[in-house]
Design a protein around this motif. Structure first.
Motif, short mmCIF file in Angstrom:
data_model
loop_
_atom_site.label_atom_id
_atom_site.label_comp_id
_atom_site.label_asym_id
_atom_site.label_seq_id
_atom_site.Cartn_x
_atom_site.Cartn_y
_atom_site.Cartn_z
N ALA A 1 0.82 -1.22 0.00
CA ALA A 1 0.00 0.00 0.00
C ALA A 1 0.85 1.27 0.00
N GLU A 2 2.17 1.11 0.02
CA GLU A 2 3.05 2.27 0.10
C GLU A 2 2.83 3.25 -1.05
N SER A 3 2.66 2.74 -2.26
CA SER A 3 2.51 3.64 -3.40
C SER A 3 1.21 4.43 -3.33
N PHE A 4 0.18 3.86 -2.73
CA PHE A 4 -1.08 4.59 -2.54
C PHE A 4 -0.82 5.85 -1.71
N TYR A 5 -0.11 5.69 -0.60
CA TYR A 5 0.15 6.82 0.29
C TYR A 5 1.15 7.81 -0.30
N THR A 6 2.21 7.31 -0.93
CA THR A 6 3.18 8.24 -1.51
C THR A 6 2.56 9.03 -2.66
N HIS A 7 1.60 8.45 -3.36
CA HIS A 7 0.88 9.17 -4.42
C HIS A 7 0.21 10.43 -3.87
N TYR A 8 -0.20 10.39 -2.62
CA TYR A 8 -0.87 11.54 -1.99
C TYR A 8 0.08 12.39 -1.16
N GLY A 9 1.38 12.19 -1.35
CA GLY A 9 2.37 13.06 -0.73
C GLY A 9 2.94 12.59 0.59
N PHE A 10 2.54 11.42 1.07
CA PHE A 10 3.10 10.90 2.32
C PHE A 10 4.58 10.63 2.11
N LEU A 11 5.36 10.93 3.12
CA LEU A 11 6.82 10.77 3.07
C LEU A 11 7.23 9.62 3.98
N PRO A 12 8.22 8.82 3.57
CA PRO A 12 8.64 7.70 4.41
C PRO A 12 9.35 8.19 5.67
N LEU A 13 9.05 7.50 6.77
CA LEU A 13 9.79 7.73 8.03
C LEU A 13 10.70 6.53 8.23
N THR A 14 10.23 5.52 8.93
CA THR A 14 11.01 4.29 9.10
C THR A 14 10.11 3.10 8.83
N GLY A 15 10.69 2.03 8.31
CA GLY A 15 9.92 0.82 8.03
C GLY A 15 8.74 1.12 7.12
N GLN A 16 7.56 0.73 7.57
CA GLN A 16 6.34 0.93 6.80
C GLN A 16 5.60 2.20 7.24
N ARG A 17 6.24 3.04 8.03
CA ARG A 17 5.59 4.24 8.55
C ARG A 17 5.83 5.42 7.62
N TYR A 18 4.74 6.15 7.34
CA TYR A 18 4.77 7.32 6.46
C TYR A 18 4.09 8.48 7.17
N TRP A 19 4.44 9.69 6.74
CA TRP A 19 3.80 10.84 7.34
C TRP A 19 3.55 11.92 6.32
N LEU A 20 2.53 12.73 6.62
CA LEU A 20 2.16 13.86 5.78
C LEU A 20 2.07 15.07 6.69
N PRO A 21 2.97 16.06 6.51
CA PRO A 21 2.96 17.24 7.38
C PRO A 21 1.63 17.99 7.28
#
Length: 178
Positions: free
Chosen positions: A137-157
């Motif tokens: 599901a990583e590409s779904f979140y990165t498509h909306y601008g989420f940035l990788p943190l560590t492992g499978q964790r992503y964040w959007l400021p």
């Protein structure tokens, strides 16, 4: 296509028909979601068609989380308070019933969740949205601008989330202030 309504999960919603096997997302909805609501561990929102309000198309959960300041990418640390922990909103789960895949319901639910975060951010401070993405599901979140943190964790400021909805930036959160 009928419009989707998003509402809090209640006993009137039929959780038994929901099928989304990756990561146990259907099991969570059937067996733990109502407990998490009662225990105030998560707020659970479901997407339904107004013509069939018991049938859950998809759902997401929101809850509070804190991150260590040093776990946030350096460029985003500067405008944040210099506390060891930073409050964020956790998008704990986001799932769409397999019968409704390919209808952009996941996108609709994600944007609804982000809109709720922006709306509540004037009342409860949050630096952004964090998601622990399931594998694949990583590409779904990165498509909306989420940035990788560590492992499978992503964040959007939060500033990025606000810009999605054209909400004016809070001058206290911009990087231009020293």
């Amino acid at each position: 296509m009928e419009s989707i309504r998003v509402e809090r999960l209640t006993a009137q919603h039929d959780r038994t028909q929901f099928i989304c096997p990756p990561g146990g997302l259907d099991t969570y909805l059937r067996e733990r979601a109502r407990q998490d609501i009662r225990r105030r561990a998560a707020a659970v929102f479901v997407g339904v068609y107004p013509s069939a309000p018991q049938r859950i198309l998809g759902y997401y959960t929101l809850s509070a989380l804190s991150l260590k300041l040093q776990d946030i990418p350096v460029p985003y640390q500067r405008p944040l308070a210099r506390y060891p922990d930073v409050g964020v909103t956790l998008l704990g789960r986001l799932a769409v019933d397999v019968a409704f895949h390919g209808q952009h319901i996941g996108e609709f639910l994600l944007l609804d969740a982000l809109r709720r975060v922006v709306s509540s951010s004037s009342t409860i401070a949050t630096a952004g949205v964090v998601v622990d993405a399931l594998e694949g599901a990583e590409s779904f979140y990165t498509h909306y601008g989420f940035l990788p943190l560590t492992g499978q964790r992503y964040w959007l400021p939060l500033n990025t989330v606000q810009s999605l909805f054209r909400v004016p930036f809070d001058p206290l959160l911009t990087e231009d202030n020293s």
